[in-house]
Design a protein around this motif. Structure first.
Motif, PDB file in Angstrom:
ATOM      1  N   GLU A 168       0.882  -1.322  -0.028  1.00  0.00           N
ATOM      2  CA  GLU A 168      -0.079   0.009   0.035  1.00  0.00           C
ATOM      3  C   GLU A 168       0.914   1.289   0.036  1.00  0.00           C
ATOM      4  O   GLU A 168       1.643   1.388   0.990  1.00  0.00           O
ATOM      5  N   LEU A 169       0.794   2.161  -1.051  1.00  0.00           N
ATOM      6  CA  LEU A 169       1.543   3.158  -1.228  1.00  0.00           C
ATOM      7  C   LEU A 169       0.715   4.410  -0.782  1.00  0.00           C
ATOM      8  O   LEU A 169      -0.307   4.833  -1.731  1.00  0.00           O
ATOM      9  N   GLU A 170       0.806   5.391   0.060  1.00  0.00           N
ATOM     10  CA  GLU A 170      -0.090   6.548   0.143  1.00  0.00           C
ATOM     11  C   GLU A 170       0.574   7.744  -0.461  1.00  0.00           C
ATOM     12  O   GLU A 170       1.939   7.765  -0.641  1.00  0.00           O
ATOM     13  N   CYS A 171      -0.347   8.403  -0.939  1.00  0.00           N
ATOM     14  CA  CYS A 171       0.207   9.741  -1.519  1.00  0.00           C
ATOM     15  C   CYS A 171       0.499  10.684  -0.454  1.00  0.00           C
ATOM     16  O   CYS A 171      -0.077  10.654   0.766  1.00  0.00           O
ATOM     17  N   PRO A 172       1.194  11.697  -0.834  1.00  0.00           N
ATOM     18  CA  PRO A 172       1.557  12.628   0.251  1.00  0.00           C
ATOM     19  C   PRO A 172       0.259  13.370   0.973  1.00  0.00           C
ATOM     20  O   PRO A 172      -0.857  13.599   0.351  1.00  0.00           O
ATOM     21  N   GLU A 173       0.307  13.440   2.353  1.00  0.00           N
ATOM     22  CA  GLU A 173      -0.928  14.006   3.084  1.00  0.00           C
ATOM     23  C   GLU A 173      -1.039  15.431   3.073  1.00  0.00           C
ATOM     24  O   GLU A 173      -2.231  15.874   2.905  1.00  0.00           O
ATOM     25  N   ASN A 174      -0.101  16.064   2.922  1.00  0.00           N
ATOM     26  CA  ASN A 174      -0.221  17.562   2.716  1.00  0.00           C
ATOM     27  C   ASN A 174      -0.636  18.197   1.334  1.00  0.00           C
ATOM     28  O   ASN A 174      -0.452  19.569   1.062  1.00  0.00           O
ATOM     29  N   GLU A 175      -0.642  17.364   0.514  1.00  0.00           N
ATOM     30  CA  GLU A 175      -1.072  17.935  -0.882  1.00  0.00           C
ATOM     31  C   GLU A 175      -2.249  17.030  -1.716  1.00  0.00           C
ATOM     32  O   GLU A 175      -2.201  15.881  -1.501  1.00  0.00           O
ATOM     33  N   LEU A 176      -2.765  17.812  -2.500  1.00  0.00           N
ATOM     34  CA  LEU A 176      -3.940  16.964  -3.362  1.00  0.00           C
ATOM     35  C   LEU A 176      -3.109  16.655  -4.520  1.00  0.00           C
ATOM     36  O   LEU A 176      -2.353  17.230  -5.272  1.00  0.00           O
ATOM     37  N   VAL A 177      -3.317  15.193  -4.857  1.00  0.00           N
ATOM     38  CA  VAL A 177      -2.903  14.732  -6.064  1.00  0.00           C
ATOM     39  C   VAL A 177      -3.999  14.214  -6.844  1.00  0.00           C
ATOM     40  O   VAL A 177      -4.590  13.073  -6.545  1.00  0.00           O
ATOM     41  N   CYS A 178      -4.607  14.837  -7.756  1.00  0.00           N
ATOM     42  CA  CYS A 178      -5.750  14.521  -8.360  1.00  0.00           C
ATOM     43  C   CYS A 178      -5.528  14.276  -9.971  1.00  0.00           C
ATOM     44  O   CYS A 178      -5.007  14.893 -10.688  1.00  0.00           O
TER      45      CYS A 178
END
Length: 195
Positions: free
Chosen positions: A134-144
């Protein structure tokens, strides 16, 4: 007050989330840079982790795998399920340094891709028996965007050539798109009540 207006107001006040804050994104298509044997890209989104997708392997070439969503989402995490069989854990190493980006599939401009995470040596080495990551995207920015792309290249100095092999890929968002609400296990249209 109409039901539509009530739902719209609730959406503005309370973001639509699942019970655990993670919403599975519907993946509608999959493609890959090449196909090894009969391991088609679509096998990675068929719901069966024992039907693999797999690219041909190689060194000093870009290998990629891409899925497209049913809408635009801000991605929370990507789950790579069973990237190798228990008897062939060495296949994990073929995906070492795989970069995961969130993409706009309608843009030819690669610079619009947003970095989510990378499958690192340390992640693979942490537990030799694991082949689900499981690879999480950065918490402090939106990756859309409307899709996710995996890319990997192994230089000739690497022990294993690069390849992308997946039992399944699952992508998750924390909120439904602006025109949908979370009901049951998926995001449904505010207007039609359908996914």
């Amino acid at each position: 007050m109409s039901l539509f207006l009530t739902v719209a107001l609730l959406w503005l006040i309370v973001p639509a989330e699942s019970g655990d804050g993670i919403i599975p994104i519907t993946l509608i298509t999959a493609e890959q840079s090449s196909t090894f044997s009969n391991y088609d890209a679509a096998n990675a989104i068929d719901g069966d982790p024992e039907t693999w997708s797999q690219t041909k392997d190689g060194k000093d070439i870009l290998i990629w795998f891409r899925v497209i969503f049913d809408d635009i989402y801000c991605v929370d995490k990507v789950k790579l399920v069973e990237i190798s069989e228990p008897s062939a854990r060495h296949n994990n190493w073929r995906m070492k340094n795989t970069h995961i980006t969130v993409i706009d599939s309608n843009s030819a401009d690669q610079s619009t891709a947003q970095e989510c995470n990378t499958l690192t040596h340390e992640m693979i080495d942490k537990d030799g028996e694991t082949s689900t990551f499981e690879l999480e995207c950065p918490e402090n920015e939106l990756v859309c965007g409307d899709g996710v792309e995996l890319q990997v290249t192994h230089p000739s100095a690497f022990s294993y050539p690069a390849a992308i092999r997946l039992g399944e890929i699952k992508v998750f968002a924390t909120h439904c798109p602006h025109n949908r609400i979370f009901i049951g296990t998926t995001c449904v249209s505010v207007l039609s009540g359908k996914p």
